[in-house]
Design a protein around this motif. Structure first.
Motif, mmCIF file in Angstrom:
data_model
loop_
_atom_site.group_PDB
_atom_site.id
_atom_site.type_symbol
_atom_site.label_atom_id
_atom_site.label_comp_id
_atom_site.label_asym_id
_atom_site.label_seq_id
_atom_site.Cartn_x
_atom_site.Cartn_y
_atom_site.Cartn_z
ATOM 1 N N PRO A 58 0.801 -1.229 0.000
ATOM 2 C CA PRO A 58 0.000 0.000 0.000
ATOM 3 C C PRO A 58 0.832 1.277 0.000
ATOM 4 O O PRO A 58 0.287 2.366 -0.056
ATOM 5 N N ASP A 59 2.141 1.146 0.040
ATOM 6 C CA ASP A 59 3.010 2.305 0.128
ATOM 7 C C ASP A 59 3.532 2.759 -1.239
ATOM 8 O O ASP A 59 4.431 3.587 -1.320
ATOM 9 N N LEU A 60 2.945 2.216 -2.314
ATOM 10 C CA LEU A 60 3.364 2.588 -3.666
ATOM 11 C C LEU A 60 2.843 3.974 -4.029
ATOM 12 O O LEU A 60 1.745 4.360 -3.623
ATOM 13 N N SER A 61 3.612 4.686 -4.836
ATOM 14 C CA SER A 61 3.154 5.973 -5.355
ATOM 15 C C SER A 61 2.196 5.724 -6.521
ATOM 16 O O SER A 61 2.140 4.615 -7.067
ATOM 17 N N VAL A 62 1.466 6.750 -6.924
ATOM 18 C CA VAL A 62 0.555 6.615 -8.063
ATOM 19 C C VAL A 62 1.348 6.264 -9.323
ATOM 20 O O VAL A 62 0.904 5.436 -10.132
ATOM 21 N N ASP A 63 2.526 6.855 -9.495
ATOM 22 C CA ASP A 63 3.355 6.524 -10.661
ATOM 23 C C ASP A 63 3.768 5.050 -10.646
ATOM 24 O O ASP A 63 3.780 4.392 -11.692
ATOM 25 N N GLU A 64 4.097 4.533 -9.476
ATOM 26 C CA GLU A 64 4.447 3.108 -9.374
ATOM 27 C C GLU A 64 3.237 2.232 -9.691
ATOM 28 O O GLU A 64 3.365 1.190 -10.336
ATOM 29 N N MET A 65 2.052 2.661 -9.245
ATOM 30 C CA MET A 65 0.837 1.914 -9.564
ATOM 31 C C MET A 65 0.577 1.921 -11.072
ATOM 32 O O MET A 65 0.186 0.900 -11.653
ATOM 33 N N LYS A 66 0.814 3.046 -11.710
ATOM 34 C CA LYS A 66 0.650 3.136 -13.174
ATOM 35 C C LYS A 66 1.622 2.190 -13.874
ATOM 36 O O LYS A 66 1.261 1.539 -14.863
ATOM 37 N N ASP A 67 2.849 2.119 -13.374
ATOM 38 C CA ASP A 67 3.826 1.189 -13.943
ATOM 39 C C ASP A 67 3.336 -0.252 -13.830
ATOM 40 O O ASP A 67 3.467 -1.042 -14.772
#
Length: 197
Positions: A58-67
């Motif tokens: 749950p500590d991922l950034s939105v950019d990491e989620m997009k990746d």
């Protein structure tokens, strides 16, 4: 670094909270890992192929989620569903700061809002096309309902089960049924993602 199935399975035996293993969620590593797993799974007979679920921190950034979405949208590195979320390292919202400096993943109530928001983001990013199992701080039917409205099509509990035992399942189901009925939904499926704008 190429992944063999043996190496991939060895890695997957460890908890994602083990130091260094969360790095497997970065785009390059995740692509290699999922491609290797899919290659092996595709060699299995269709009726022997288990679903491939990816559990995210749950500590991922939105950019990491997009990746991650860009990786799982590819045929060679696809998944059958997401589990959102694993435990958190974030201690900012703890009411008792005495334990804020402990190591390891934090589960339960401090994770509730964080995991629900991540479900909402990933549901939007995947356009609701990837099933999501919502997990993290579910103690009541309301907790479960919020995750369903955010985009979860199934719910998983663990901390509540530890603290309240098996009867918590019936309690959550009963409360959830009342909330669905109150809002005019016949089934859980009808409510999935309805809170996402």
């Amino acid at each position: 670094m190429a992944y063999s199935l043996q190496r991939a399975l060895k890695i997957l035996q460890f908890c994602p909270n083990t130091p260094g293993l969360r790095a497997l969620q970065n785009k390059k590593e995740l692509t290699e890992l999922l491609t290797a797993i899919n290659k092996t799974m595709n060699s299995l007979q269709e009726d022997k192929r288990p679903p491939l679920l990816l559990k995210l921190a749950p500590d991922l950034s939105v950019d990491e989620m997009k990746d991650i979405v860009s990786v799982i949208n590819k045929k060679d590195s696809r998944v059958d569903g997401l589990i959102i979320s694993n435990t958190t390292f974030d201690r900012n919202n703890l009411s008792n700061q005495e334990f804020a400096h402990e190591t390891g993943g934090l589960s339960g109530k401090p994770l509730t809002s964080k995991s629900t928001e991540m479900i909402r983001i990933m549901y939007k990013l995947t356009q609701g096309k990837v099933p999501i199992i919502g997990v993290g701080g579910i103690f009541t039917g309301q907790d479960a309902y919020e995750k369903i409205l955010a985009g979860a099509s199934a719910i998983q509990i663990y901390t509540a089960l530890i603290y309240h035992g098996p009867p918590i399942v019936s309690k959550i189901k009963s409360e959830l049924a009342e909330l669905l009925l109150k809002d005019g939904y016949s089934t859980v499926t009808d409510a999935v993602g309805k809170g996402v704008v």
